[in-house]
Design an enzyme around this catalytic site. Structure first.
Site, mmCIF file in Angstrom:
data_model
loop_
_atom_site.group_PDB
_atom_site.id
_atom_site.type_symbol
_atom_site.label_atom_id
_atom_site.label_comp_id
_atom_site.label_asym_id
_atom_site.label_seq_id
_atom_site.Cartn_x
_atom_site.Cartn_y
_atom_site.Cartn_z
ATOM 1 N N MET A 86 92.200 73.169 15.040
ATOM 2 C CA MET A 86 91.842 71.873 15.613
ATOM 3 C C MET A 86 91.333 71.991 17.042
ATOM 4 O O MET A 86 91.131 70.977 17.708
ATOM 5 C CB MET A 86 93.056 70.928 15.588
ATOM 6 N N ASP A 117 105.057 77.986 12.434
ATOM 7 C CA ASP A 117 103.810 78.633 12.016
ATOM 8 C C ASP A 117 103.767 80.072 12.516
ATOM 9 O O ASP A 117 102.783 80.522 13.094
ATOM 10 C CB ASP A 117 102.610 77.849 12.548
ATOM 11 N N ASP A 143 101.027 79.561 20.312
ATOM 12 C CA ASP A 143 100.775 78.353 19.514
ATOM 13 C C ASP A 143 102.055 77.729 18.983
ATOM 14 O O ASP A 143 102.387 77.851 17.807
ATOM 15 C CB ASP A 143 99.813 78.647 18.361
#
Length: 749
Positions: free
Chosen positions: A24, A136, A154
């Site tokens: 994104m 993730d 992240d």
């Protein structure tokens, strides 16, 4: 824009070139003008900037990750809004993701994979203690810097373990992350905790060692199903050379039931550190200490036979225990765990170790008669089992018992009902005899009317008035007016039961066409296309038109396109900017000519590259596709070939440690020669010399020859490396580092 034509955020972050692209956002290398340092800036895609849920996820990534301060976590410096989108300023790590490393080098050695997993576990431990779950963990989010430091990046979909008021963006039932690394509970949309991250880390560790993840399939859904239903094959079953303790760690991480995994990340790291310290075997799985007889040292199986010269018996001094040097590792392949770790207590009898004073043991095993032996030795030391020995039993047994009981009740009720139905059908309890069977003629049937040509509303009302249930389906038919019925099933005139379904095929009319939006501003064009039922993708392009005006659309206007499809519009950036052309694959002369024709000034810069052959163009700086001012100086980055690495200084190190240092820098062990040293010398098992010498810069993959010290008593055992076609250039039969030389024979023995 700055004077040099670079995009600047918040008046201080100058975007230099794009270095990555995520799900994104784009990530750019930038310069922080205030602190004069390089940073990484993550910029949200424009099409997501107007979506409140995406913006909130992006904002929460910065807020959550900024509170984490750990050397193994990529730091967050700043975040904000600029030019209609949002950005995050992060620590810039010079290195590569593990996904890139695996693509270029293939699977890793078990020791290196365990080192990386240990660092990731330490990072996750810090995040979990702060109340955050990463959700993730994957190879792409693990970065290894050029100096070997491991960092986790992240935390964009991390969520607080404790539910917060009003925060329902990530909740039970939502599935986010990457299917290859899903935990079973994540694939099922259940609530997650830190043990889900540990499952994903188990997939990463498995992939680093085996070379592929435990579950693969054609679709993400199929992979997620395998995580829930299938058990992974052990790495040893796939031909991977791996010791049993590390394999036990991996399989414990990949347990389907979270209760059977490690309870905390620090427990996983403790076991990985045990493995790296040399604990390669599992002596017991019972969780109990072995019984000890008075006056007798415990017998320990070493896992390999000692090397004994023909015709000689092992030389051991009578009444003495083997000498062990403080701080040295025991022999590889025959070690028990070097230090105890905290484990949950287990039930069952446990033998009582002798008291510190050396007296007889106490407890239920103290009455065992002493067996003859060589004499009293030092009190045995019991090492508690590590987590990968422990088998956590399922805690949901009561659920299965309740389910079995419920099933039994249902079965009994069904049998009683069937028996009663059979008895009633015989009419034995009815004085009037068995009832007359029901015939199809006794059921009221309704004739289906012809509703073809009616509007769907009229057809629906007519069928429902007769007690039938219409079921519409829509198809495109340019010859039938929109919303008109042109087929039905059953056909008109057939007789069906009341309440039955009648399938109606309704015309959708003509296929929708894309409305024209060229010449409109970006906001109006986006609104028109979305009102027409299309998704909108916005890209930018240079044009003499005013900035923000749509200068192109794909598909073009009046093109037939089904609703829900995407329409791409090109928005002008104004006449003062132009995109950097892509010159990769061109010769240096062609690239210079292409850039000069676009009005750019050209300069050349050379950099090493492991993937681009020497002399070919790696990329440009700024990156191709980046909008810049006409006349800006563009650097053409030309490959200098594979990067050179400096040979580490391994002289004086134990062989295992030196080998790890050489392989960590992309080199391999070459010829291993041995030089006799005095028995008992500290040089036994250590590297005495190396070729080429330290600090010499060579290409990756260059072999390094070493000379290892060997006790004079074992002189003649020549060990060499595997043949060149073997993997990793590892040696066989080498005496493990830190091994204790045999004792000198007793004068009287």
């Amino acid at each position: 824009m700055s004077d040099e034509g670079l995009t600047v955020f918040n008046g201080r972050y100058e975007l230099l070139r794009r270095i990555a692209r995520g799900g994104m956002a784009d990530v750019y290398l930038a310069r922080d003008a205030s602190l004069d340092r390089q940073v990484a800036v993550k910029v949200l895609f424009p099409e997501f900037a107007n979506d409140p849920s995406f913006v909130e996820r992006f904002r929460r990534e910065a807020k959550a990750a900024a509170n984490l301060n750990h050397p193994n976590i990529v730091g967050i410096y700043d975040w904000g809004q600029e030019q209609g989108t949002y950005y995050i300023v992060m620590e810039y790590v010079v290195g590569r993701s593990m996904a890139d490393v695996m693509r270029s080098t293939g699977r890793l050695s078990p020791d290196r994979a365990a080192e990386i997993a240990s660092d990731v576990a330490e990072a996750l431990s810090s995040a979990h203690n702060a109340g955050l779950v990463h959700r993730d963990v994957k190879l792409g989010n693990i970065i290894v810097s050029d100096d070997g430091q491991v960092k986790v990046a992240d935390f964009g979909i991390a969520t607080a373990l404790a539910r917060r008021t009003g925060d329902n963006l990530t909740h039970i039932g939502s599935v986010m992350g990457t299917a290859t690394y899903f935990s079973p509970e994540q694939a099922q949309g259940k609530a997650l905790d830190g043990r889900s991250d540990l499952y994903s880390l188990g997939v990463v560790l498995y992939e680093m060692i085996v070379g592929k993840p435990p579950f693969t399939a054609d679709t993400s859904t199929a992979v997620a199903v395998k995580h829930v239903q299938e058990r992974p094959l052990a790495p040893s079953m796939l031909g991977v050379s791996i010791v049993e303790s590390l394999e036990a760690i991996i399989l414990k991480l990949l347990a389907k039931n979270p209760a059977n995994r490690y309870p905390k990340a620090e427990d996983l790291r403790a076991d990985l550190q045990r493995y790296l310290a040399g604990a390669h075997s599992i002596p017991t799985r019972t969780g109990q200490s072995p019984p000890v007889r008075t006056g007798q040292s415990p017998r320990v199986r070493t896992g390999q036979s000692p090397r004994v010269r023909t015709g000689q018996s092992p030389r051991v001094r009578t009444g003495q225990s083997p000498r062990v040097r403080t701080g040295e590792r025991p022999a590889t392949g025959s070690q028990t765990l070097p230090a105890p770790v905290a484990v949950r207590p287990r039930t069952g009898p446990v033998a009582t170790a002798p008291p510190p004073s050396g007296g007889p043991p106490t407890g239920p095993r103290a009455q065992v008669p002493a067996a003859p032996g060589p004499g009293p030795g030092p009190p045995p030391q019991y090492v508690p089992p590590a987590y990968y020995y422990e088998e956590v039993h399922r805690s949901d047994g009561w659920k299965r018992t309740a389910l079995m009981f419920f099933g039994l009740v249902v079965l009994v009720v069904a049998l009683v009902f069937l028996g009663w139905t059979f008895y009633d059908s015989l009419g034995l309890g009815d004085d009037n005899g068995p009832a007359e069977p029901t015939t199809p003629e006794s059921v009221a049937l309704i004739e289906v009317p012809d509703v073809s040509g009616f509007s769907y509303g009229e057809a629906d009302a007519q069928l429902r008035a007769l007690g039938l249930q219409p079921e519409p389906s829509y198809e495109v038919d340019t010859g039938v007016p929109e919303n008109t019925v042109f087929a039905q099933s059953p056909l008109a005139g057939q007789r069906i039961e009341e309440g039955a379904t009648v399938a109606l095929t309704v015309s959708q009319g003509e296929i929708p066409r894309v409305p024209p939006v060229r010449g409109r501003n970006r906001v109006d064009a986006t609104e028109i296309l979305r009102d027409a039922g299309y998704e909108v993708i916005v890209i930018q392009g240079t044009s003499q038109a005013e900035a923000g005006i749509v200068v192109g659309q794909e598909p073009s206007s009046k093109t037939e396109l089904a609703l829900g499809e995407a329409v791409t519009i090109t928005v002008s950036t104004g006449p003062g900017q132009i995109f950097v052309p892509d010159v990769r694959g061109q010769t240096l002369i062609q690239a210079i000519q292409t850039l000069a024709d676009q009005g750019f000034r050209v300069a050349e810069r050379r950099e090493p590259s492991a993937t681009v052959p020497e002399g070919e163009i790696i990329e440009t700086d700024p990156l191709q596709g980046f909008p810049v001012a006409v006349g800006l100086e563009i650097y053409i980055i030309v490959s200098d070939g594979p990067p050179l690495v400096a040979i580490p200084d391994v002289e004086g190190l134990l062989f295992d440690t030196g080998k790890l240092a050489i392989e960590r820098d992309g080199l391999v062990i070459g010829i291993v020669a041995f030089e006799p040293v005095e028995p008992g010398s500290s040089d036994v098992g250590r590297i005495l010399a190396q070729t080429p010498p330290p600090n010499l810069e060579v290409s990756a993959g260059t072999p390094v020859d070493v000379v290892v010290g060997e006790s004079a008593e074992t002189e003649g055992d020549q060990i060499g490396p595997e043949p060149p076609e073997g993997e990793g250039g590892e040696t066989e039969g080498i005496e493990p580092s830190g091994a204790i030389p045999p004792e000198e024979p007793d004068e009287t023995g």
